[in-house]
Design an enzyme around this catalytic site. Sequence first.
Site, mmCIF file in Angstrom:
data_model
loop_
_atom_site.group_PDB
_atom_site.id
_atom_site.type_symbol
_atom_site.label_atom_id
_atom_site.label_comp_id
_atom_site.label_asym_id
_atom_site.label_seq_id
_atom_site.Cartn_x
_atom_site.Cartn_y
_atom_site.Cartn_z
ATOM 1 N N ASP A 163 2.127 0.253 12.341
ATOM 2 C CA ASP A 163 2.022 -1.006 13.079
ATOM 3 C C ASP A 163 3.290 -1.855 13.072
ATOM 4 O O ASP A 163 3.240 -3.021 13.457
ATOM 5 C CB ASP A 163 0.862 -1.836 12.511
ATOM 6 N N ARG A 182 -6.639 -2.357 9.694
ATOM 7 C CA ARG A 182 -7.201 -3.709 9.740
ATOM 8 C C ARG A 182 -6.737 -4.473 10.978
ATOM 9 O O ARG A 182 -7.489 -5.229 11.575
ATOM 10 C CB ARG A 182 -6.807 -4.466 8.468
ATOM 11 N N GLY A 208 5.400 -1.834 4.024
ATOM 12 C CA GLY A 208 4.917 -2.333 5.300
ATOM 13 C C GLY A 208 5.277 -3.782 5.554
ATOM 14 O O GLY A 208 6.287 -4.298 5.060
ATOM 15 N N ASP A 209 4.413 -4.456 6.296
ATOM 16 C CA ASP A 209 4.667 -5.819 6.741
ATOM 17 C C ASP A 209 4.936 -6.779 5.588
ATOM 18 O O ASP A 209 5.890 -7.571 5.618
ATOM 19 C CB ASP A 209 3.466 -6.296 7.565
ATOM 20 N N ARG A 268 19.565 10.601 -3.215
ATOM 21 C CA ARG A 268 20.558 11.657 -3.028
ATOM 22 C C ARG A 268 21.613 11.275 -1.988
ATOM 23 O O ARG A 268 22.780 11.672 -2.117
ATOM 24 C CB ARG A 268 19.862 12.966 -2.688
ATOM 25 N N GLN A 283 -7.344 8.441 2.978
ATOM 26 C CA GLN A 283 -6.305 8.548 4.009
ATOM 27 C C GLN A 283 -4.908 8.240 3.484
ATOM 28 O O GLN A 283 -3.911 8.590 4.099
ATOM 29 C CB GLN A 283 -6.636 7.587 5.164
ATOM 30 N N ARG A 284 -4.818 7.571 2.346
ATOM 31 C CA ARG A 284 -3.510 7.210 1.800
ATOM 32 C C ARG A 284 -2.909 8.286 0.908
ATOM 33 O O ARG A 284 -1.728 8.236 0.591
ATOM 34 C CB ARG A 284 -3.634 5.918 0.975
ATOM 35 N N ASP A 290 -0.503 2.656 8.738
ATOM 36 C CA ASP A 290 -1.043 1.996 9.932
ATOM 37 C C ASP A 290 -0.165 2.151 11.174
ATOM 38 O O ASP A 290 -0.633 1.894 12.291
ATOM 39 C CB ASP A 290 -1.254 0.503 9.666
ATOM 40 N N GLY A 321 -11.948 14.563 19.175
ATOM 41 C CA GLY A 321 -12.909 14.667 20.271
ATOM 42 C C GLY A 321 -14.000 13.620 20.239
ATOM 43 O O GLY A 321 -15.150 13.886 20.613
ATOM 44 N N HIS A 351 -9.825 5.157 1.231
ATOM 45 C CA HIS A 351 -8.477 5.360 0.699
ATOM 46 C C HIS A 351 -8.055 6.821 0.619
ATOM 47 O O HIS A 351 -6.900 7.101 0.281
ATOM 48 C CB HIS A 351 -8.368 4.708 -0.686
ATOM 49 N N ARG A 375 1.308 -5.522 -5.917
ATOM 50 C CA ARG A 375 1.478 -6.766 -5.177
ATOM 51 C C ARG A 375 1.931 -7.837 -6.162
ATOM 52 O O ARG A 375 1.563 -7.816 -7.324
ATOM 53 C CB ARG A 375 0.183 -7.150 -4.487
ATOM 54 N N SER A 376 2.762 -8.757 -5.712
ATOM 55 C CA SER A 376 3.358 -9.734 -6.625
ATOM 56 C C SER A 376 3.143 -11.161 -6.136
ATOM 57 O O SER A 376 3.764 -11.598 -5.164
ATOM 58 C CB SER A 376 4.859 -9.463 -6.772
ATOM 59 N N THR A 403 4.036 2.776 5.869
ATOM 60 C CA THR A 403 2.653 2.313 5.993
ATOM 61 C C THR A 403 1.901 3.280 6.887
ATOM 62 O O THR A 403 2.413 3.705 7.933
ATOM 63 C CB THR A 403 2.573 0.901 6.586
ATOM 64 N N GLY A 456 0.820 -1.206 0.000
ATOM 65 C CA GLY A 456 0.000 0.000 0.000
ATOM 66 C C GLY A 456 0.853 1.255 0.000
ATOM 67 O O GLY A 456 1.859 1.333 0.697
#
Length: 323
Positions: free
Chosen positions: A130, A172, A102-103, A25, A255-256, A128, A186, A253, A72-73, A126, A11
Amino acid sequence: MKSIGVFTSGGDAPGMNACIRSVVRSALYLGIDVYGIKYGYNGMIEGDIYKMKSYSVSNILQKGGTILKSARSNEFRTKEGRQKAYEQLKKRGIEGLVAIGGDGTLTGANLFYEEFGIPTIGCPGTIDNDLYGSDYTIGFDTAVNTALDAIDKIRDTANSHDRVFFVEVMGRHSGYIAINCGIGGGAEMVMVPETSVTIQDVIDTLKAGENRHKTSHIVIVAEGGEQGDAIEVAAKVSKELPKLDIRVTNLGHVQRGGAPTALDRMIASRLGMAAVEGLVNGQKNSMVGIIDNKIVFTNIKLAISKSKPINDELMRLVEVMSI
């Protein structure tokens, strides 16, 4: 070390471009050739690799997404796919890798290192937040601020119409975005995967708010919450409290994306430079992170296997501030 490769995978996260820029650089500053690998592990297998210069990363610091693209692979999950990737790197004389992601990205990097021994440094990219081994991951601060901007606007309409809004944010397996949004926005309650907040807890909180003459409420729900997503939670609460005007918003999404905050630009730049210097200094299968504002290296196996606990003090802060 004369030549390294850099790629982004999984992601996307705001600040990845700032990290790419820093890697490129920093490498050139040290007299090291640097290759950009497009589309993550897929590009590594297909040989979608090109030599980068200083101008290759001009005017990208402030941009969201990743100029190296991401994918993704499934093929990289096979031994044959990883062999192809290794041959592509060997053909170009690439001696080390910087993996931004990420993970899943770091899991692939660990396996690749174990099989072929190419020194790799992971930069935690990432939203997240996490990954064990860093207080912050690239993109987290931007994602929280993006979500907060929306939550502030939702609060306005909630107040105007005396409504209860269940707002779903990403996460997630991690509640970091939800908790920080809950405090900053709040919210009356936050539901995250790491804690067992029941539907009855939500009902009790909303009833207590009504008793204190609160006419609107915001409940933040992490997408991987134990009680389901925001739509499911709202439906269960509505069944028990049918008089409430309940609405649901999934921020998704959005948020990304977007320009990274100053903090994410700083974090990404520091991690990128540290990754290159780590490779030069003999780091091999590590994730670079920032803990207590200091650069640290954590073995990738540990970073992907050890869970990063949420801060109980922050959960308590949500509860105290909601009265």
